[in-house]
Design a protein around this motif. Structure first.
Motif, short mmCIF file in Angstrom:
data_model
loop_
_atom_site.label_atom_id
_atom_site.label_comp_id
_atom_site.label_asym_id
_atom_site.label_seq_id
_atom_site.Cartn_x
_atom_site.Cartn_y
_atom_site.Cartn_z
N GLY A 108 -34.00 23.92 29.68
CA GLY A 108 -34.56 23.91 28.34
C GLY A 108 -33.50 24.06 27.26
N TRP A 109 -32.31 24.45 27.64
CA TRP A 109 -31.23 24.60 26.64
C TRP A 109 -30.97 23.28 25.95
N GLU A 110 -30.77 23.35 24.62
CA GLU A 110 -30.36 22.17 23.86
C GLU A 110 -29.25 22.58 22.92
N GLY A 111 -28.30 21.73 22.75
CA GLY A 111 -27.22 22.06 21.84
C GLY A 111 -26.16 20.98 21.84
N THR A 112 -24.99 21.33 21.36
CA THR A 112 -23.87 20.39 21.31
C THR A 112 -22.77 20.89 22.23
N LEU A 113 -22.33 20.03 23.10
CA LEU A 113 -21.24 20.37 24.00
C LEU A 113 -19.97 19.64 23.57
N ARG A 114 -18.86 20.32 23.73
CA ARG A 114 -17.58 19.63 23.53
C ARG A 114 -17.23 19.00 24.86
N VAL A 115 -17.09 17.68 24.87
CA VAL A 115 -16.81 16.94 26.10
C VAL A 115 -15.40 16.38 26.02
N VAL A 116 -14.62 16.65 27.06
CA VAL A 116 -13.23 16.19 27.10
C VAL A 116 -13.01 15.43 28.40
N ALA A 117 -12.50 14.22 28.30
CA ALA A 117 -12.17 13.42 29.49
C ALA A 117 -10.66 13.40 29.64
N ALA A 118 -10.18 13.62 30.87
CA ALA A 118 -8.74 13.72 31.09
C ALA A 118 -8.33 13.08 32.41
N LEU A 119 -7.06 12.69 32.47
CA LEU A 119 -6.46 12.16 33.69
C LEU A 119 -5.38 13.12 34.14
N ILE A 120 -5.46 13.57 35.39
CA ILE A 120 -4.38 14.40 35.92
C ILE A 120 -3.45 13.46 36.67
N ILE A 121 -2.27 13.27 36.10
CA ILE A 121 -1.44 12.14 36.49
C ILE A 121 -0.94 12.25 37.93
N GLU A 122 -0.37 13.39 38.29
CA GLU A 122 0.24 13.53 39.60
C GLU A 122 -0.77 13.30 40.72
N HIS A 123 -2.01 13.71 40.52
CA HIS A 123 -3.03 13.57 41.56
C HIS A 123 -3.93 12.37 41.34
N ALA A 124 -3.62 11.57 40.33
CA ALA A 124 -4.46 10.41 39.99
C ALA A 124 -5.93 10.79 39.96
N SER A 125 -6.23 11.90 39.34
CA SER A 125 -7.60 12.39 39.28
C SER A 125 -8.13 12.30 37.87
N HIS A 126 -9.40 12.00 37.80
CA HIS A 126 -10.06 11.89 36.51
C HIS A 126 -11.11 12.98 36.42
N ILE A 127 -11.12 13.72 35.35
CA ILE A 127 -12.10 14.79 35.19
C ILE A 127 -12.75 14.71 33.82
N VAL A 128 -13.98 15.18 33.76
CA VAL A 128 -14.66 15.34 32.47
C VAL A 128 -15.12 16.79 32.41
N LEU A 129 -14.73 17.47 31.35
CA LEU A 129 -15.08 18.89 31.20
C LEU A 129 -16.03 19.04 30.03
N MET A 130 -17.02 19.93 30.20
CA MET A 130 -18.01 20.15 29.13
C MET A 130 -18.01 21.63 28.75
N PHE A 131 -17.78 21.90 27.50
CA PHE A 131 -17.67 23.27 27.02
C PHE A 131 -18.80 23.59 26.05
N ASP A 132 -19.36 24.79 26.22
CA ASP A 132 -20.26 25.35 25.22
C ASP A 132 -19.46 26.48 24.57
N GLY A 133 -18.92 26.21 23.41
CA GLY A 133 -17.98 27.17 22.83
C GLY A 133 -16.72 27.22 23.67
N GLU A 134 -16.38 28.40 24.14
CA GLU A 134 -15.18 28.56 24.96
C GLU A 134 -15.47 28.40 26.45
N LYS A 135 -16.77 28.39 26.80
CA LYS A 135 -17.13 28.43 28.23
C LYS A 135 -17.22 27.03 28.82
#
Lengths: 566, 111
Positions: free
Chosen positions: A375-402
């Protein structure tokens, strides 16, 4: 965003892309697909990041870290100016090279035929959407990446970017791009004359990176303790790079290339690792040097610098309590680049998280069992990143600092059980490139408040001298120094377009020919009239040959494009 | 009042700028980089008055290769207010592309 220029900040290890809008492309990135049109620009910025993470790049970063700490403490050892000046000077001297390599990656880089692969390509490869044209015969991913790169480079917007390089002034104080790119292309011609494998763009870029950026000799020069003649430091560094540029071709032979590839592949555990521990934390990293050096001066000096620059105990001084954690975060996040950050409206459903591109159209619905309540609604900070050495792609979603959600990060944690502390450090909303570039500015201010703006001073002092060391790379066919420089000096805007009599169509054709010649696969249909293209190539070769000493676009007897030096 | 309104679009390359060389009523502003950063080659922002809107339209037509597009411009009004406007253009069977793009740009602004 469309009005800004993409950039990479070596100080904060942040990258800001304008190739695409993260919010609109979020759905693709959540299933790990990079829009193919973004590939050239991503390769450009990944190449910058690759150089920032080299031994030379790290020496520069750690010099600045130390200068920032000592500036905040009132400059007790009287070396803030020296450290900052050296770092800014070498960055300024290397700027054409750095931009040349990044532009080469943007316009010329393709997966090659050798087993070793450059970091920028490795990091991109998993993100290219894999399609099966024939379910019975799956095609290798590398072929798909090659085709995507060619398709991206044949778009008119990309061809215009390439053509614009012929309009860049060939003087470093005006612009590092044209000078740097033509130097890199000239080095490839020089190298390929001695070892044809260097026509393989991926191998060539790895060699260039290893030769210039994994150079312990340059690190030793940069960190030399010769403070009596500090005013001469820019000249010493200039002369050193000039010698390296002049010696590049001599360093190329078949054995050296074979040994380099073997080390990179590490089949025999020969890949050099630089080991360094500070406060019990491991800061080791791989070094893909082209020429192995038995001399340890650079290594010992970098070790000593890292002890100063990464010392955790310094946080006990109240004046450093914010600076030290910031520097540690920057250092920890250096091996990744962020593709974008966006604020996205989200809604927690019983078993899913819905992310909205706008109020009406959902971007993505992800399986979710994280900490956000149903039921939670709000705005998340979404960051997409590439970790170069491991050729990994991640997307992180933050609610404030969490950190409240992710794609790919949990899997990465499982793959790297020994890196949990490091991964904890980087799971930080400061990864958002919109924030990180601010961090770089703040760190610069710490030094400027103590010693003023060094970047302006060093540009004034050595701006014109940089040109001659770079121009020597594409004067090699003339047989005497100064030939190219004297031609460029006569041009009204110092550009190749001046030599083409300001004919924009010729520049467009030269760019297209260059892009086609770099591709290992041919197009089934020419994007332009072949007869007109051939006619323009003839004119371009005639008008540019005096500058290069040879016709810069090589064409076979059957009109196949072989190579371009522009 | 129409002459005081300006329209801006960024991301122009050097070759875009060279193609505009003969266009009047057009100002080009170089996009800067944050200090100390490594950035892509210079791009420009084109600023046009109402009188030169056809130049902006021609640029957009070329940029999107004559196909339907959505692009973003910035309008600066006479009172200094800046408005980010999304321009959506679709091909018309009856109207010349440049003039219909001009209309799409102008939106509700009087000429």
């Amino acid at each position: 965003m469309a009005n800004d220029r993409s950039f990479a900040d070596p100080l904060s290890s942040s990258v800001l892309f304008t190739a695409y809008d993260l919010k609109r492309g979020l759905g693709d990135l959540l299933v790990q697909r990079l829009p193919y049109i973004a590939l050239p620009q991503v390769l450009h910025e990944l190449t910058h990041q690759w150089c920032f993470n080299s031994v030379v790049g790290r020496a520069i970063t750690y010099l600045l870290f130390r200068a920032q700490r000592e500036a905040a403490l009132g400059d007790p050892k009287k070396r803030v100016w020296r450290d900052a000046n050296r770092a800014e000077t070498i960055q300024h001297i290397l700027l054409p090279l750095a931009e040349g390599m990044a532009l080469f990656a943007e316009h010329d880089l393709y997966p090659g035929s050798v087993e070793s692969t450059s970091r920028p390509l490795l990091a991109c490869a998993p993100l290219v959407h894999f399609t099966l044209s024939d379910p019975q015969k799956p095609r290798p991913k590398w072929d798909n990446l090659t085709e995507k790169l060619l398709a991206a480079r044949m778009r008119s917007a990309h061809r215009d970017r390439k053509a614009s390089l012929l309009l860049e002034p060939l003087t470093s104080h005006a612009s590092p791009y044209g000078l740097g790119y033509l130097t890199i292309k000239a080095l490839q011609v020089q190298g390929a004359q001695r070892e044809q494998r260097l026509l393989d763009s991926d191998l060539f870029l790895q060699v260039i990176h290893g030769y210039f950026y994994e150079d312990w000799g340059l690190v030793a020069k940069l960190l030399a303790e010769d403070s009596a003649n500090e005013d001469d430091a820019p000249q010493h560094l200039l002369r050193y790079l000039g010698t390296r540029l002049d010696r590049f071709a001599q360093s190329i032979d078949s054995r050296a290339i074979d040994a380099f590839i073997d080390r990179c592949l590490n089949h025999s555990k020969q890949r050099p690792i630089f080991e360094c521990e500070v406060n019990g934390l491991d800061y080791s990293f791989w070094v893909d040097e082209f020429e192995t050096s038995p001399v340890n001066e650079g290594r010992s000096k970098l070790t000593a610098l890292m002890q100063d620059a990464l010392d955790l105990l310094a946080i006990n001084d109240g004046r450093l309590e914010n600076l030290v954690p910031t520097q540690l975060f920057i250092n920890a996040s250096a091996p990744l680049i962020t593709l974008g950050g966006a604020d996205v409206v989200a809604r927690r459903l019983p078993h899913h998280l819905m992310l909205m591109m706008n109020d009406a159209v959902p971007s993505a619905i992800l399986p979710y069992s994280g900490m956000l309540p149903v039921g939670w609604e709000g705005t998340l900070r979404v960051v997409a990143a590439l970790i170069i050495e491991h050729a990994s792609h991640i997307v992180l979603m933050f609610d404030g600092e969490k950190l409240v959600g992710n794609v790919g990060f949990d899997a990465l944690r499982k793959r790297l059980p020994d890196h949990q502390n490091h991964l904890d450090l980087i799971a930080n909303p400061m990864l958002d490139p919109r924030e990180r570039s601010e961090v770089g500015s703040l760190l610069r201010e710490v030094i400027q408040e103590r010693v003023g703006d060094i970047s302006v001073r060093c540009q004034d002092e050595i701006g014109y001298e940089i040109d001659s060391i770079y121009l020597s790379a594409f004067e090699f066919m003339h047989g005497h120094r100064g030939a190219a420089a004297s031609i460029i000096a006569t041009l009204p805007r110092h550009t190749l377009l001046d030599l083409l009599n300001n004919n924009v169509e010729l520049a467009e054709s030269a760019a297209l020919a260059s892009l086609l010649s770099a591709s290992p696969v041919m197009l089934s249909r020419s994007p332009t009239d072949p007869a007109k293209l051939n006619e323009h190539i003839t004119i371009v070769n005639r008008q540019l040959a005096p500058l290069f000493g040879f016709p810069p676009i090589a064409v076979s007897q059957t009109n196949d494009l072989l190579y371009s030096a522009v | 009042m129409g002459d005081d309104v300006t329209f801006e679009i960024g991301g122009l390359t050097r070759i875009d700028a060279a193609r505009l060389r003969d266009g009047s009523g057009v100002t080009l502003r170089e996009a800067s980089l944050p200090q100390g950063t490594y950035g892509e080659p210079v791009t420009f922002t084109m600023v046009v008055t109402v009188a030169a809107l056809s130049t902006l339209a021609a640029y957009l037509l070329r940029k999107h290769q004559g196909e339907e597009f959505v692009d973003e411009i910035t309008v600066t009004h006479p009172d200094g207010r800046r408005e980010h406007r999304r321009v959506h253009w679709t091909k018309s069977a009856v109207e010349a592309p440049e003039s219909s793009i001009v209309k799409a740009i102008m939106g509700s602004l009087p000429i």
